[in-house]
Design an enzyme around this catalytic site. Structure first.
Site: not given
Lengths: 413, 413
Positions: A122, A124, A129, A138, A195, A197, A229, A233, A236, A240, A249, A253, A343, A357
């Protein structure tokens, strides 16, 4: 323009310019999986049609399988030959008598995972996104990490939990810890997300130690499908750092059942966004080096209502760059490897491919027509992701849909 | 104590208490892969022995395969029955006439990857390793992330590049960027490393949505082998934030060719280290809840010289905890799934399972007997990892070895 004896409407998402591949079972033989090709409201039993038309035995054998993997492994020359045969069968009235008995109404068959998944990677690849998630996950640091514009960031997902569209999604249990909590708690995810995708299905394998360059993309990639996917959250966010997403995750999927051949997407190719930094030669797709941006428009529906229309053409990294990157260290490819874009989120409100989002971490809930609101997914919610792309001569290429309904977790807290 | 008519020395690593499984080809049939069982300096052609002894047909079929996957999928009852039969054949002199012709000298056969790998998950279960890597990769922050003592951190690796011991390891190319560099460069990794690990092979599958509890470990895990999770530290350091290791690991992961059955390791079970924090119930292995610490001692040799002896008993998280964690979100298991411990590093100098720790990021090179020194691996270097564990009655259980020699990259810089 190719016209079918099936008299399909010109705006059919499954016209004869598309001809995506899947795997089906008919009601009278629920254990006998066979390769299907979607056309209009029907599916073609590909192996039966190969027999009825006397297709070359080596090609017919690729279609007489319970999964697409033998066809995937056969490589581009075989893919072109099979596609030419399918097109011929469905457009030349001379084949009608032989081929028509091999058509079944699409509504009457069950569709299955179309191929055995090798490795699932997967990426990114949406700048929007990655910027959104970086800001939310973060805070206080630059949202894009320093490597983001130099390489397509990716990670391996769990191929054993890749499921076909329609498979119920059991809300996962797991550890989660809000920053203010003293210790982690355990229970069903309270922040279950999607997600949206686009996935790429590897066909022709490559040997260990041999990178696939940018211009090898079409030799190795067979086709394209839609991916949801699913992401928890809260799980995660706690797990992570430092080794990446894992249980947030790996519970499921979902894939759309139809693999659209790369050959159906010639009219959808577009240049990717301008690059902000110089790319190393193995990733540099300027100057006519075969850019593989694709003008797919996705649509995300929650319980029947459209909540987002993510534009795939806005993705910063192309699938060709992802494949070149994934193999530049000599990693081999197998028929059935799957890699997904990450995503798909555009720059504007209403084009985000995930609820985290869309709702800005739950701060601005989505309002639904029944008066209810959503931040993340509730039990019973159904998410449907669809997409279309331009086809030749003003036609449209449809991707079908990837759907999933959330069912309550049966585990104990 | 079980004695074999083979008259094996009591300290044989492959005595009749061990009986690990592999896959071999004989020189006269290099394309016909068959299941082998190691015993002394020989291998037993398991399917041939099953035929010669008239083993129950359902069990014999599990042994008559080119990979271990059917045996893995058959589950614990079948595993116990097959192991009892093997022990009987090799210890009861009444079977000697039938079984002895099925033995081949181990040195004369080629060994292959013993099973088709489903998903490959790599954990990070040594507190010493995680502390060392955290210190080196993230200076100025606490070396252990806040989640480390609450859950066994893991991530998915690339199963398509898992190779058998002896496969040459091509030095990978990739992007790398030292903090002082303005932009990333590209070329062969200059910091190629090993990770000495212990791997666990999943046998019996589990369905999607159904966690495997701690006490389900022995029902689902078939056996144990050695893993060298080759790592390019320069590629890894540049790529791994925020989604974890990818190309720094995915070029190759080597496995020892012998899978030691869990049943051979009863005497090796030990309690894991004391836990510093309360664990959530699904991970809590105190109070007799079936702890699965294992007293394996690994040995790492570089070009024939021992450079480290990592103690597996010092690992903070057990394989049973890893399995419980990996499935607590409902992720399913397949026969052939592989999960590895993460680098086995002990607390003392000379017990580290990776050169980045042994040499402290290259600051204190390892001195070899020929006068040369090493920080990371050079082309031509050969790494051999072995291990032994206590067996019943003072015997030893051997794991064979996982070897790999570094060959120069053939790619362009």
């Amino acid at each position: 323009m190719t016209v079918s004896w099936l008299a399909l409407p010109v705006d059919s998402p499954f016209g004869v310019h598309n001809l995506p591949y899947g795997v089906f079972t008919a009601p009278d033989a629920p254990d006998r999986r066979r390769i299907a090709v979607a056309v209009g409201d029907h599916i073609l039993d590909a192996a039966a049609a190969a027999r009825a038309t006397g297709l070359d035995a080596a090609l017919a054998e690729l279609l007489d399988a319970p999964v697409l993997n033998p066809l995937l492994a056969a490589g581009r020359t075989a893919w072109t030959q099979v596609r030419a045969a399918l097109t011929d069968w469905l457009t030349d009235p001379a084949h009608r008598a032989a081929v028509e008995p091999c058509l079944l109404p699409r509504a009457e068959v069950a569709l299955h995972l179309p191929f055995e998944v090798g490795d699932y990677v997967d990426f990114y690849a949406s700048e929007h996104h990655a910027t959104n998630l970086g800001t939310l996950f973060r805070p206080g640091t630059p949202p894009l990490t320093p490597n983001w514009k130099h390489l397509p960031i990716g990670y391996h997902g769990r191929s054993g939990t890749v499921v076909v569209s329609g498979t119920p999604i059991v809300r996962p249990h797991g550890q989660r810890k809000a920053p203010a909590d003293a210790a982690p708690g355990f229970g069903p995810s309270g922040r279950l997300d999607i997600e949206a995708e686009v996935g790429f299905v590897v066909g022709a394998p490559s040997p260990l130690g041999t990178p696939v360059p940018l211009d090898g993309f079409a030799d190795h990639v067979f086709g394209v499908l839609l991916v949801n996917d699913w992401s928890a959250r809260d799980i995660q966010a706690w797990e992570y750092v430092p080794l990446g997403p894992f249980l947030g995750k790996s519970f499921a999927t979902s894939l759309s059942p139809w693999v659209v051949p790369l050959d159906a997407l010639a009219a959808a190719r577009v240049a990717p966004p301008a690059r902000d930094v110089d790319l190393l030669p193995y990733l540099d797709d300027r100057d006519g080096r075969d850019p593989w941006g694709l003008d797919l428009t996705l649509e995300v529906r929650l319980n029947g209502e459209v909540v987002s229309r993510p534009p795939f053409a806005a993705m910063y990294w192309t699938a060709a760059q992802q494949l070149a990157h994934m193999t530049v260290n000599g990693a081999s490819l197998r028929a059935g490897d799957l890699f997904a874009s990450g995503t798909v989120s555009g720059p504007d409100r209403g084009t985000e491919g995930a609820f985290i989002e869309l709702t800005w971490n739950g701060e601005r809930p989505v309002k639904l027509a029944d008066g209810s609101t959503r931040t993340f997914l509730e039990d019973g919610d159904e998410v449907v992701i669809t997409a279309t792309a331009p086809g030749p001569d003003g036609t449209r290429i449809g991707f079908g849909e990837v759907t999933g309904r959330i069912v309550p977790s049966s585990g104990k807290d």
